[in-house]
Structure formats: C-alpha cells, structure tokens
Design a protein around this motif. Structure first.
Motif, PDB file in Angstrom:
ATOM      1  N   GLU A  59       5.780 -10.488   4.783  1.00  0.00           N
ATOM      2  CA  GLU A  59       4.853  -9.666   3.846  1.00  0.00           C
ATOM      3  C   GLU A  59       5.694  -7.780   5.044  1.00  0.00           C
ATOM      4  O   GLU A  59       5.148  -7.823   6.098  1.00  0.00           O
ATOM      5  N   PRO A  71      -1.674 -10.231  -5.217  1.00  0.00           N
ATOM      6  CA  PRO A  71      -1.496 -11.446  -4.145  1.00  0.00           C
ATOM      7  C   PRO A  71      -1.240 -12.604  -4.963  1.00  0.00           C
ATOM      8  O   PRO A  71      -0.456 -12.902  -4.660  1.00  0.00           O
ATOM      9  N   LYS A 124       4.114  -5.064   5.191  1.00  0.00           N
ATOM     10  CA  LYS A 124       2.716  -4.165   4.675  1.00  0.00           C
ATOM     11  C   LYS A 124       2.276  -3.008   4.406  1.00  0.00           C
ATOM     12  O   LYS A 124       1.417  -2.220   3.172  1.00  0.00           O
ATOM     13  N   MET A 148      -2.408  -4.906   1.543  1.00  0.00           N
ATOM     14  CA  MET A 148      -2.071  -6.592   1.129  1.00  0.00           C
ATOM     15  C   MET A 148       0.085  -5.678   0.678  1.00  0.00           C
ATOM     16  O   MET A 148       0.112  -4.638  -0.067  1.00  0.00           O
TER      17      MET A 148
END
Length: 252
Positions: free
Chosen positions: A145, A203, A147, A1
């Motif tokens: 996002e 998260p 990564k 994540m």
C-alpha cells in the motif's frame, strides 16, 4: 488509505514458503522497514441451494474479512454470469449468513486466507502473506500500500520500483489485471471503456483483489486434482513468471 496492489510471489524450486518469507522479512528490515504487527485476510464462499436444474449458473456470496477493518465484513455477491454486487456491513452480517442455511451453503473446503507479518517502509505498508486453504499451504501473496497516493495511474511506477527492489523479481510495466480497462454500460445503455487505474482507490478494491487472487488459487487446486502440501510447504498456487534475480534473495 492509499492505493493497494497484490503481487503473487513465485517459490524457487526446492525452497519452502516459510524460508522465502523469512528471507523477504530480513531483506525488508535491512532496507530500513520496521515490523508493525500481523495481518489476516480470509474468505469463505456460500453457494445458493438448491442449484439450478436448467444448467444456469448458481449464485455465490463471498464473505471476506480484513484485519485492517476489524469492525467490517465485506461481501461480494456473484450471480454466476460475471456480474457482482459489493457490500460493506458490520460483523452481524456473518450471523445473518449462518441463519440462511436453507438458501446458501458454505463451501468450507475452499475457505482460504492470507496471513503474515506487516511492515512499514516510509510511505509504504508491506504485508507478506502465507496463503492457506484448509490449513494447506498454497503460495505467497504480497500486499503493498502506498499511503500517499489514491490513484494508481499516478504512482504505479513508484510501487513497481519498491516491489522489484525487495522482491528481486521483475514486475511487469502494465497495470495489474484488476486495474485493466473494463467495458461498462452507461446510463444511456451504451458500452464504453472504463480506465479503472484512474479511479480513486477504496477499501473494497483491496478486498476485490484478494478475491481475484484467492479464486486463482482455488482454480489451481481444482486443476491439480486437490493436490496440497502442509503449512510452509513447497506447492504454489497460480504460476508466476520469475526472473533469475530471485537467487539474490539468498545472498547476504
């Protein structure tokens, strides 16, 4: 994540949400991105009952789900004074809330979600979300996002460049509001400024950003007296500054 940032997208006058999402999807594919399924983030808010009679703010429990974490339920407890407690639990938490009807009541009329297509573009995951509340379209929310990065301060310029490249709008140089410096209380009881953009991303940070944006959409609805449009309609939620380059979305 990796680090994830949310970016509300302004609707040009006379254009529907479905039309803009279709245009953005085509632009991503033209840049070399690949379609990688669908996504969904939803939020339901429960209010403490009965409400305090002395004018004190009531407690709220925000329950969110993110399709990236199908086995988890994210909960943010708000005491009404700005202090929040974040919890990550398994899906049995939803059943627990249903059994607490004497303590918390769901505000179903404000249940809100963002859903849409998910794309992979090199080291980036980009999601084009259509925001709806009670099946009424409220706006477009972009999730990106990176990564390969876990601290926003190290990669914000790269994220900005990618956003501006396919959105066609100007993205401010300042960090998003969620990552703005915050005043915290130290263990010694002293206040100090905390630079959140230097923290390792988790998260729950994505979930908190969604709650921040969903709250903005809800406030906009309340301000506009409950005005709404059907799915794919033209009404937007919070106002967002838009540059003239948005017109470029409609050129081949």
């Amino acid at each position: 994540m990796g680090v994830t940032v949310l970016q509300p997208y302004p609707l040009p006058e006379g254009k529907s949400g479905a039309h803009i999402i279709d245009q953005l999807s085509k632009r991503l594919l033209a840049l070399g991105a690949t379609h990688a399924g669908q996504f969904l983030v939803d939020c339901e808010t429960f209010i403490s009952t009965p409400q305090p009679h002395n004018g004190a703010p009531g407690r709220a429990v925000h329950v969110l789900h993110n399709s990236e974490y199908p086995a988890s339920t994210f909960s943010i407890i708000d005491n009404g004074t700005g202090k929040q407690v974040a919890i990550v639990a398994d899906n049995i938490f939803d059943l627990l809330m249903l059994k607490m009807t004497n303590t918390f009541t769901s505000k179903k009329q404000t249940k809100i979600e963002s859903r849409g297509a998910r794309f992979e573009y090199g080291d980036f995951v980009i999601k084009l979300g259509s925001v709806t509340m009670m099946e009424h379209f409220k706006g477009i929310l972009i999730e990106i996002e990176y990564k390969s990065c876990v601290i926003l301060a190290y990669c914000w310029e790269m994220i900005r460049e990618v956003l501006q490249g396919f959105l066609g709008i100007a993205v401010g140089k300042d960090f998003p509001t969620y990552f703005a410096p915050q005043t915290i209380m130290t263990a010694m009881g002293q206040q100090q400024l905390h630079a959140k953009h230097n923290d390792i991303f988790e998260p729950m940070d994505t979930v908190k950003q969604y709650l921040e944006q969903f709250t903005n959409y809800r406030k906009h609805v309340a301000l506009m007296g409950g005005m709404s449009s059907g799915p794919g309609g033209q009404q937007v939620g919070p106002s967002v500054l838009m540059s003239n380059s948005v017109a470029g979305l409609h050129r081949p």
